[in-house]
Structure formats: structure tokens, C-alpha cells
Design a protein around this motif. Structure first.
Motif, mmCIF file in Angstrom:
data_model
loop_
_atom_site.group_PDB
_atom_site.id
_atom_site.type_symbol
_atom_site.label_atom_id
_atom_site.label_comp_id
_atom_site.label_asym_id
_atom_site.label_seq_id
_atom_site.Cartn_x
_atom_site.Cartn_y
_atom_site.Cartn_z
ATOM 1 N N MET A 1 0.837 -1.179 0.000
ATOM 2 C CA MET A 1 0.000 0.000 0.000
ATOM 3 C C MET A 1 0.891 1.256 0.000
ATOM 4 O O MET A 1 1.795 1.382 0.812
ATOM 5 C CB MET A 1 -0.890 -0.009 1.234
ATOM 6 N N HIS A 3 1.883 5.072 0.673
ATOM 7 C CA HIS A 3 1.559 6.164 1.587
ATOM 8 C C HIS A 3 2.719 7.149 1.579
ATOM 9 O O HIS A 3 3.793 6.865 1.058
ATOM 10 C CB HIS A 3 1.251 5.659 2.994
ATOM 11 N N SER A 28 -4.079 10.742 9.894
ATOM 12 C CA SER A 28 -2.631 10.583 9.857
ATOM 13 C C SER A 28 -2.164 9.882 11.124
ATOM 14 O O SER A 28 -2.913 9.758 12.090
ATOM 15 C CB SER A 28 -1.946 11.939 9.713
ATOM 16 N N GLN A 47 2.485 10.039 8.814
ATOM 17 C CA GLN A 47 2.104 9.158 7.710
ATOM 18 C C GLN A 47 0.679 9.438 7.281
ATOM 19 O O GLN A 47 -0.213 9.598 8.112
ATOM 20 C CB GLN A 47 2.224 7.698 8.145
ATOM 21 N N SER A 49 -2.238 8.662 3.735
ATOM 22 C CA SER A 49 -2.464 7.894 2.519
ATOM 23 C C SER A 49 -2.122 8.720 1.287
ATOM 24 O O SER A 49 -2.200 9.947 1.298
ATOM 25 C CB SER A 49 -3.907 7.389 2.452
ATOM 26 N N ASP A 52 -4.271 11.625 -0.193
ATOM 27 C CA ASP A 52 -4.470 12.804 0.654
ATOM 28 C C ASP A 52 -3.333 13.824 0.580
ATOM 29 O O ASP A 52 -3.420 14.881 1.216
ATOM 30 C CB ASP A 52 -4.636 12.387 2.120
#
Length: 83
Positions: A1, A3, A28, A47, A49, A52
């Protein structure tokens, strides 16, 4: 994934970033920045995604919170990006 990691200069700065992102509706998480990403020992990462990032940078800019660095994390590797 995929990020993004937004590197902050201190835990307090990362907490301010997380608060600004939360007010903008962006989820986050804060944790210590990986050692190989920064030369400063006290850096923290926020962190979020991948989708965003643009909204997050706008929210941080509004609050005058500038990231030290930004990295894209893909399959365990990091790539520094400049928005």
C-alpha cells in the motif's frame, strides 16, 4: 500500500501537523522517522495515505507548517518527492 511520510523536525511539530490535518479531515499517524531517511536524530514522520497528499500540503501551508522532507513509501522502499 502506498503512503507518504512527511518528515517533521520534532515530535511537537509533528503533533501540530497532525492536528492541522485532522481539522482538514485527513487521517494521519505519527511515529519516529526511519533512520535512513534523515540525518537528524529527533525527526518524526507523519504518515498519510497517498490520495491525501495534495490536500494535506494545502492544510499545512495554511497553518504555516513546513515539512522538512516528503517521502513516498512503496513496497518497503522510500522515494523522496518534492510537491
Amino acid at each position: 500500500m502506498e503512503h507518504y511520510l512527511i518528515i517533521a523536525r520534532s515530535v511537537t511539530y509533528a503533533q501540530r501537523m497532525q492536528r492541522a490535518l485532522g481539522l482538514a479531515g485527513i487521517r494521519s499517524q505519527i511515529y519516529r522517522a526511519p533512520r535512513d531517511l534523515t540525518d537528524t536524530g529527533c525527526a518524526y514522520a507523519v504518515q498519510l495515505s497517498a490520495p491525501d497528499l495534495a490536500s494535506a500540503l494545502q492544510a499545512l501551508h495554511r497553518e504555516r507548517l513546513d515539512p522538512v522532507q516528503i517521502f513516498l513509501s512503496q513496497k518497503g522502499s522510500f522515494l523522496e518527492v518534492r510537491p
